[in-house]
Design an enzyme around this catalytic site. Structure first.
Site, PDB file in Angstrom:
ATOM      1  N   GLY A  59     -10.030  -3.102   7.563  1.00 13.30           N
ATOM      2  CA  GLY A  59      -9.081  -3.166   6.348  1.00 13.30           C
ATOM      3  C   GLY A  59      -9.209  -4.538   5.719  1.00 13.30           C
ATOM      4  O   GLY A  59      -8.201  -5.115   5.351  1.00 13.30           O
ATOM      5  N   SER A 117     -10.579  -4.600   2.489  1.00 14.20           N
ATOM      6  CA  SER A 117     -10.494  -4.445   1.125  1.00 14.20           C
ATOM      7  C   SER A 117      -9.458  -5.089   0.255  1.00 14.20           C
ATOM      8  O   SER A 117      -9.419  -5.088  -0.999  1.00 14.20           O
ATOM      9  CB  SER A 117     -10.640  -3.003   0.742  1.00 14.20           C
ATOM     10  OG  SER A 117      -9.745  -2.381   1.444  1.00 14.20           O
ATOM     11  N   ASP A 144     -13.616   5.048   8.680  1.00 15.21           N
ATOM     12  CA  ASP A 144     -12.301   5.386   8.946  1.00 15.21           C
ATOM     13  C   ASP A 144     -12.024   4.895  10.502  1.00 15.21           C
ATOM     14  O   ASP A 144     -12.428   5.711  11.314  1.00 15.21           O
ATOM     15  CB  ASP A 144     -11.822   7.027   8.748  1.00 15.21           C
ATOM     16  CG  ASP A 144     -10.617   7.153   8.851  1.00 15.21           C
ATOM     17  OD1 ASP A 144      -9.779   6.606   9.604  1.00 15.21           O
ATOM     18  OD2 ASP A 144     -10.466   8.424   8.654  1.00 15.21           O
ATOM     19  N   ASN A 203      -7.428  -5.523  11.646  1.00  9.09           N
ATOM     20  CA  ASN A 203      -6.496  -5.413  10.814  1.00  9.09           C
ATOM     21  C   ASN A 203      -5.927  -4.151  10.283  1.00  9.09           C
ATOM     22  O   ASN A 203      -4.760  -4.248   9.570  1.00  9.09           O
ATOM     23  CB  ASN A 203      -6.936  -6.733   9.809  1.00  9.09           C
ATOM     24  CG  ASN A 203      -6.193  -6.634   8.654  1.00  9.09           C
ATOM     25  OD1 ASN A 203      -5.140  -7.264   8.312  1.00  9.09           O
ATOM     26  ND2 ASN A 203      -6.663  -5.687   7.581  1.00  9.09           N
ATOM     27  N   SER A 256       2.650  -7.056  14.227  1.00  8.21           N
ATOM     28  CA  SER A 256       3.597  -7.424  13.149  1.00  8.21           C
ATOM     29  C   SER A 256       4.823  -7.775  13.895  1.00  8.21           C
ATOM     30  O   SER A 256       5.341  -7.391  15.277  1.00  8.21           O
ATOM     31  CB  SER A 256       3.950  -6.009  12.618  1.00  8.21           C
ATOM     32  OG  SER A 256       4.978  -6.168  11.798  1.00  8.21           O
ATOM     33  N   TYR A 275       5.637   2.851  13.481  1.00 14.47           N
ATOM     34  CA  TYR A 275       4.782   1.682  13.122  1.00 14.47           C
ATOM     35  C   TYR A 275       5.096   0.594  14.286  1.00 14.47           C
ATOM     36  O   TYR A 275       4.113  -0.085  14.773  1.00 14.47           O
ATOM     37  CB  TYR A 275       5.374   1.214  11.809  1.00 14.47           C
ATOM     38  CG  TYR A 275       4.536  -0.239  11.373  1.00 14.47           C
ATOM     39  CD1 TYR A 275       3.490  -0.213  10.758  1.00 14.47           C
ATOM     40  CD2 TYR A 275       5.297  -1.345  11.357  1.00 14.47           C
ATOM     41  CE1 TYR A 275       2.511  -1.378  10.521  1.00 14.47           C
ATOM     42  CE2 TYR A 275       4.648  -2.584  10.883  1.00 14.47           C
ATOM     43  CZ  TYR A 275       3.355  -2.543  10.460  1.00 14.47           C
ATOM     44  OH  TYR A 275       2.868  -3.683  10.000  1.00 14.47           O
ATOM     45  N   ALA A 323       6.358   0.937  17.231  1.00 14.11           N
ATOM     46  CA  ALA A 323       5.379   1.450  18.487  1.00 14.11           C
ATOM     47  C   ALA A 323       4.291   0.899  18.506  1.00 14.11           C
ATOM     48  O   ALA A 323       3.611   0.445  19.632  1.00 14.11           O
ATOM     49  CB  ALA A 323       5.913   2.813  18.768  1.00 14.11           C
ATOM     50  N   LYS A 325       2.550  -1.278  16.872  1.00 10.33           N
ATOM     51  CA  LYS A 325       2.382  -2.660  16.698  1.00 10.33           C
ATOM     52  C   LYS A 325       2.551  -3.171  18.145  1.00 10.33           C
ATOM     53  O   LYS A 325       1.981  -4.499  18.363  1.00 10.33           O
ATOM     54  CB  LYS A 325       2.993  -3.187  15.818  1.00 10.33           C
ATOM     55  CG  LYS A 325       2.427  -2.911  14.354  1.00 10.33           C
ATOM     56  CD  LYS A 325       1.019  -3.273  14.041  1.00 10.33           C
ATOM     57  CE  LYS A 325       0.393  -2.958  12.583  1.00 10.33           C
ATOM     58  NZ  LYS A 325      -0.784  -3.746  12.394  1.00 10.33           N
TER      59      LYS A 325
HETATM   60  P1  NAP Z   1      -2.480  -3.359   2.961  1.00 10.74           P
HETATM   61  O1  NAP Z   1      -2.413  -4.248   1.831  1.00 10.74           O
HETATM   62  O2  NAP Z   1      -1.797  -1.983   2.704  1.00 10.74           O
HETATM   63  O3  NAP Z   1      -4.131  -3.065   3.248  1.00 10.74           O
HETATM   64  C1  NAP Z   1      -4.221  -2.106   4.355  1.00 10.74           C
HETATM   65  C2  NAP Z   1      -6.081  -2.117   4.561  1.00 10.74           C
HETATM   66  O4  NAP Z   1      -6.222  -1.556   5.639  1.00 10.74           O
HETATM   67  C3  NAP Z   1      -6.571  -1.829   3.339  1.00 10.74           C
HETATM   68  O5  NAP Z   1      -7.830  -2.528   3.324  1.00 10.74           O
HETATM   69  C4  NAP Z   1      -7.111  -0.341   3.844  1.00 10.74           C
HETATM   70  O6  NAP Z   1      -8.310   0.210   3.172  1.00 10.74           O
HETATM   71  C5  NAP Z   1      -7.187  -0.725   5.213  1.00 10.74           C
HETATM   72  N1  NAP Z   1      -7.114   0.697   5.863  1.00 10.74           N
HETATM   73  C6  NAP Z   1      -5.919   1.373   6.031  1.00 10.74           C
HETATM   74  N2  NAP Z   1      -6.385   2.562   6.887  1.00 10.74           N
HETATM   75  C7  NAP Z   1      -7.569   2.559   7.296  1.00 10.74           C
HETATM   76  C8  NAP Z   1      -8.442   3.356   7.878  1.00 10.74           C
HETATM   77  N3  NAP Z   1      -8.211   4.420   8.639  1.00 10.74           N
HETATM   78  N4  NAP Z   1      -9.613   2.727   8.385  1.00 10.74           N
HETATM   79  C9  NAP Z   1     -10.154   1.645   7.648  1.00 10.74           C
HETATM   80  N5  NAP Z   1      -9.230   0.904   6.983  1.00 10.74           N
HETATM   81  C10 NAP Z   1      -8.239   1.313   6.852  1.00 10.74           C
HETATM   82  O7  NAP Z   1      -2.021  -4.125   4.464  1.00 10.74           O
HETATM   83  P2  NAP Z   1      -1.531  -5.644   4.606  1.00 10.74           P
HETATM   84  O8  NAP Z   1      -0.326  -5.715   4.253  1.00 10.74           O
HETATM   85  O9  NAP Z   1      -2.716  -6.485   3.988  1.00 10.74           O
HETATM   86  O10 NAP Z   1      -1.547  -5.595   6.245  1.00 10.74           O
HETATM   87  C11 NAP Z   1      -2.651  -5.939   6.685  1.00 10.74           C
HETATM   88  C12 NAP Z   1      -2.356  -6.040   8.541  1.00 10.74           C
HETATM   89  O11 NAP Z   1      -0.869  -7.000   8.619  1.00 10.74           O
HETATM   90  C13 NAP Z   1      -1.941  -4.598   9.061  1.00 10.74           C
HETATM   91  O12 NAP Z   1      -2.357  -4.616  10.230  1.00 10.74           O
HETATM   92  C14 NAP Z   1      -0.483  -4.824   8.817  1.00 10.74           C
HETATM   93  O13 NAP Z   1       0.214  -3.928   9.855  1.00 10.74           O
HETATM   94  C15 NAP Z   1      -0.136  -6.042   9.103  1.00 10.74           C
HETATM   95  N6  NAP Z   1       1.158  -6.582   8.761  1.00 10.74           N
HETATM   96  C16 NAP Z   1       1.204  -6.854   7.408  1.00 10.74           C
HETATM   97  C17 NAP Z   1       2.714  -7.352   7.022  1.00 10.74           C
HETATM   98  C18 NAP Z   1       3.118  -7.499   5.442  1.00 10.74           C
HETATM   99  O14 NAP Z   1       4.377  -8.097   5.186  1.00 10.74           O
HETATM  100  N7  NAP Z   1       2.060  -7.091   4.603  1.00 10.74           N
HETATM  101  C19 NAP Z   1       3.483  -7.667   7.943  1.00 10.74           C
HETATM  102  C20 NAP Z   1       3.397  -7.435   9.289  1.00 10.74           C
HETATM  103  C21 NAP Z   1       2.023  -7.006   9.702  1.00 10.74           C
HETATM  104  P3  NAP Z   1      -8.304   0.727   1.749  1.00 10.74           P
HETATM  105  O15 NAP Z   1      -8.179  -0.421   0.843  1.00 10.74           O
HETATM  106  O16 NAP Z   1      -9.606   1.336   1.704  1.00 10.74           O
HETATM  107  O17 NAP Z   1      -7.151   1.943   1.747  1.00 10.74           O
END
Ligand code: NAP
Length: 244
Positions: free
Chosen positions: A11, A13, A62, A89, A142, A155, A157, A159
């Site tokens: 993830g 990107s 994926d 991630n 998270s 989610y 569960a 995490k």
């Molecule tokens: P995001 O902006 O939604 O980005 C998600 C990333 O995961 C994208 O690069 C997406 O790829 C990739 N992805 C999703 N499903 C996938 C799959 N099946 N195979 C490969 N790649 C996949 O998420 P984020 O906010 O940066 O979160 C990153 C991490 O931090 C996650 O583990 C999230 O649970 C955790 N987190 C985030 C927050 C927050 O406030 N943002 C808080 C707590 C924890 P595509 O671009 O190709 O879709």
């Protein structure tokens, strides 16, 4: 010139994953930027890193698809490549009150967030072990996985499960010099939190603001460095002081 160590960031990107790719590239890693569908965004992360003098490449698979993930990773390892740092991630949310949660909401989150951890970590760890690499495995959990959250039963569960899995795995591989740690972000400004009201963050977070993806990436970079060599099985909250 010595070959750079390789970091695989799932993830990578967008959002936190993109910042982690940047940070690890700056730290001297050649980064495999994994993504599933957003090629344009992945390409722009790749271009920015290369333009800045870093080294990286795209790695589309994926993480929820075991066969696809395993065959991608093992094909590269069979060709002699090695991953020194793995950052799990990639993740999705399908938020809903449990009463309204569908089978698909539950299954898709578990397949991506929990099975994804297994699908990527298993072949990567096997290769680290086989090649006697003192590797680093960092998984992004998270705050929801630590304390729970209304509307996120699925989610939270998933995490919490990756925390338990990482703590257990850390104990299994410590003697091989492989460390396994977890970073648990609070609210971070990314696509995932587009709908979170600023007012809510001000009221809940002692620092009264969202975190930036870079603030998460800094901690991941430390956990992927030689400097964290005696640190394993830990969950590091990066959350502006949210109460646990
Ligand atoms: P995001 O902006 O939604 O980005 C998600 C990333 O995961 C994208 O690069 C997406 O790829 C990739 N992805 C999703 N499903 C996938 C799959 N099946 N195979 C490969 N790649 C996949 O998420 P984020 O906010 O940066 O979160 C990153 C991490 O931090 C996650 O583990 C999230 O649970 C955790 N987190 C985030 C927050 C927050 O406030 N943002 C808080 C707590 C924890 P595509 O671009 O190709 O879709």
């Amino acid at each position: 010139m010595d070959k750079k160590p390789v970091a695989l960031v799932t993830g990578g990107s967008r959002g936190i994953g993109a910042a982690i790719c940047w940070s690890l590239a700056k730290a001297g890693y050649h980064v495999w930027i994994n993504y599933v569908s957003n090629e344009q965004s992945a390409r722009s992360v790749e271009k920015e890193i290369i333009d800045a003098g870093g080294s990286c490449e795209l790695a589309r698979f994926d993480v929820a698809n075991r066969e696809e993930t395993r065959s991608y990773i093992t094909a590269r390892f069979d060709a002699g490549e090695v991953v020194t740092a793995l950052v799990n991630n990639a993740s999705i949310t399908r938020d809903n009150l449990f009463f309204f949660m569908t089978d698909e909401d539950w299954d898709s989150v578990m397949r991506t967030n929990l099975d994804g951890f297994y699908n990527v970590t298993s072949p990567t760890l096997n290769a680290m072990n086989r090649m006697k690499i003192k590797g680093r495995i960092v998984t992004i959990s998270s705050y929801s996985g630590v304390v729970g959250n209304r509307g996120q039963v699925n989610y939270a569960a998933s995490k919490a499960a990756v925390i338990a899995a990482s703590k257990s795995l850390a104990r299994e591989v410590a003697r091989a010099g492989i460390t396994v740690n977890v970073v648990a972000p609070g609210f971070v400004t990314t696509d995932m939190t587009n709908d979170v009201p600023a007012e809510l963050v001000r009221n809940l977070v002692p620092m009264r603001r969202m975190g930036t993806p870079e603030e998460i990436a800094n901690v991941v970079r430390f956990l992927c460095s030689d400097e964290s060599s005696y640190l394993t099985g830990q969950v590091i909250g990066v959350d502006g002081g949210l109460p646990s």
